[in-house]
Design a protein around this motif. Structure first.
Motif, short mmCIF file in Angstrom:
data_model
loop_
_atom_site.label_atom_id
_atom_site.label_comp_id
_atom_site.label_asym_id
_atom_site.label_seq_id
_atom_site.Cartn_x
_atom_site.Cartn_y
_atom_site.Cartn_z
N LYS A 197 0.82 -1.22 0.00
CA LYS A 197 0.00 0.00 0.00
C LYS A 197 0.85 1.26 0.00
O LYS A 197 0.39 2.33 -0.37
N HIS A 198 2.08 1.11 0.46
CA HIS A 198 2.93 2.28 0.65
C HIS A 198 3.89 2.49 -0.51
O HIS A 198 4.78 3.32 -0.43
N ILE A 199 3.70 1.76 -1.58
CA ILE A 199 4.50 1.98 -2.79
C ILE A 199 3.83 3.09 -3.60
O ILE A 199 2.75 2.90 -4.14
N LEU A 200 4.46 4.24 -3.65
CA LEU A 200 3.87 5.41 -4.31
C LEU A 200 4.34 5.57 -5.75
O LEU A 200 3.61 6.12 -6.59
N HIS A 201 5.54 5.12 -6.05
CA HIS A 201 6.09 5.34 -7.38
C HIS A 201 5.24 4.70 -8.47
O HIS A 201 5.21 5.16 -9.61
N SER A 202 4.52 3.66 -8.12
CA SER A 202 3.68 2.99 -9.11
C SER A 202 2.51 3.84 -9.55
O SER A 202 1.85 3.55 -10.54
N SER A 203 2.26 4.93 -8.81
CA SER A 203 1.16 5.84 -9.16
C SER A 203 1.60 7.03 -9.97
O SER A 203 0.76 7.80 -10.45
N ILE A 204 2.92 7.21 -10.14
CA ILE A 204 3.39 8.45 -10.76
C ILE A 204 4.51 8.22 -11.77
O ILE A 204 5.25 9.15 -12.10
N LYS A 229 3.47 10.41 -17.24
CA LYS A 229 2.80 11.71 -17.19
C LYS A 229 1.30 11.58 -16.97
O LYS A 229 0.69 12.36 -16.23
N THR A 230 0.68 10.60 -17.63
CA THR A 230 -0.77 10.40 -17.47
C THR A 230 -1.11 10.06 -16.03
O THR A 230 -2.05 10.62 -15.45
N LEU A 231 -0.36 9.15 -15.44
CA LEU A 231 -0.60 8.77 -14.05
C LEU A 231 -0.43 9.96 -13.11
O LEU A 231 -1.22 10.16 -12.19
N ARG A 232 0.61 10.75 -13.37
CA ARG A 232 0.83 11.93 -12.52
C ARG A 232 -0.34 12.90 -12.64
O ARG A 232 -0.77 13.50 -11.66
N GLY A 233 -0.86 13.04 -13.86
CA GLY A 233 -1.98 13.94 -14.07
C GLY A 233 -3.21 13.53 -13.30
O GLY A 233 -3.99 14.38 -12.84
N TRP A 234 -3.42 12.24 -13.15
CA TRP A 234 -4.59 11.76 -12.43
C TRP A 234 -4.54 12.08 -10.94
O TRP A 234 -5.56 12.06 -10.26
#
Length: 339
Positions: free
Chosen positions: A10-17, A20-25
């Protein structure tokens, strides 16, 4: 492995960013579009003038005959709303700001023309007396220099009504007198305009040191004293909450915090308490000047820093940002850039 997997996942954040599209979300509530911008404009009583403002580089006062050329390209790029301030050099000032509500006020001349030139443009008028009074204060004073609140809100309601009759979509009282929202709403109601004109309250307007360039631009500095007896103390959260509760009770349609960059905690508090009210923030002249001069000195990149600032304002709860950078931002958006 037990049901639910490794809790550390749950604490893995890099997979969300990681793209560019993921960062935008992650910042969908922080985007800046044309509808999030309101452009403040100074209108001077010399109808053919364009007067650069030394303390606000790149910003000018415009006479009524120069407005159309200035605004046309911005409207083409999606400008949706403006906030008008009158500046008088040749028109007499007096103790009650009598010319704030006469045909000598350049804003009253400009509003009908703007509505004709740009029918879809939403026009807001700042309602205050400081630029029209001989003493430079936002209300009417007694012989000892103290605010006469009841006389002041009556006069402010007269000014607001004049703007409404001229065709303004929004009247925006910035004076910080007690009860002015109720007085203005009643005046609009008595004249059959209450359903056709919105009231944008400068709800939390703080007694800030960041207004200097604006007072130069609008020629509205107080002739004596200061405005700390009616603008909010910078240390106070409680008074900002009380001011908002008062303005909501009196019928404000929209709320504003001014300045914003060092008062984003107030924006967040008010937006959380009144989520149903559009929240405006004013990036004031001193904030504009700081960012401009930092970029000019190449201490920061203007586009990157301004994008970061605007995103933070949206994140804090701002729905509409009143900013002198509006023309530049519209250029970026029109060019296909996402802010």
């Amino acid at each position: 492995m037990a049901s639910g997997g490794n809790p550390a996942n749950k604490h893995i954040l890099h997979s969300s960013i990681f793209n560019k599209t993921l960062r935008g979300w992650q910042g969908l509530n922080c985007e800046i579009t044309q509808k999030n911008l309101m452009y403040p404009i100074f209108i001077v009583d010399d109808e053919n003038a364009v007067q650069p403002i030394q303390s606000m580089p790149g910003i000018s006062r415009f006479g009524i005959n120069r407005l159309k050329d200035h605004l046309s390209p911005l409207v083409e790029k999606g400008l949706q709303s403006v906030l008008l301030f009158g500046v008088i050099n040749n028109v007499p000032k007096d103790e009650t700001g009598s010319n704030a509500s006469t045909e000598k006020n350049p804003v009253l001349k400009a509003v009908p023309k703007l509505k004709t030139w740009f029918p879809s443009l939403t026009v807001a008028c700042d309602v205050c007396l400081c630029a029209y009074t001989s003493h430079g204060h936002c209300g009417i004073l007694d012989k000892d220099g103290y605010i006469k609140n009841d006389d002041s809100i009556k006069r402010l309601a007269e000014v607001a009504l004049a703007y409404a009759k001229a065709g303004a979509d929004i009247v925006a009282p910035s004076d910080m007198m007690d009860g002015r929202i109720g007085a203005i709403k009643q005046s609009l109601r008595d004249n059959g305009l209450v359903n056709r004109v919105s009231v944008l309250s400068y709800t939390a307007k703080f007694a800030s040191n960041l207004y200097g360039p604006f007072r130069d631009a609008s020629k509205s500095a107080p002739a004596f004293g200061d405005r700390k007896c009616y603008q909010l103390p910078s240390e106070s959260t409680g008074l900002a909450l009380r001011a908002a509760a008062r303005d909501v009770e009196e019928g404000a349609d929209m709320l504003m915090v001014k300045p914003v960059l060092i008062y984003m905690d107030i924006v967040k508090e008010l937006k959380n308490k009144y989520p149903e009210y559009p929240m405006f923030v004013y990036q004031v002249s001193g904030e504009f000047a700081m960012i401009h001069h930092a970029a000019k000195a190449e201490a920061v990149d203007l586009r990157l820093v301004l994008t970061e600032v605007l995103s933070s304002l949206r994140r804090s709860g701002a729905d509409v940002i009143i900013t002198y950078f509006t023309p530049q931002i519209l250029d970026w958006i029109h060019g296909g850039s996402k802010l």
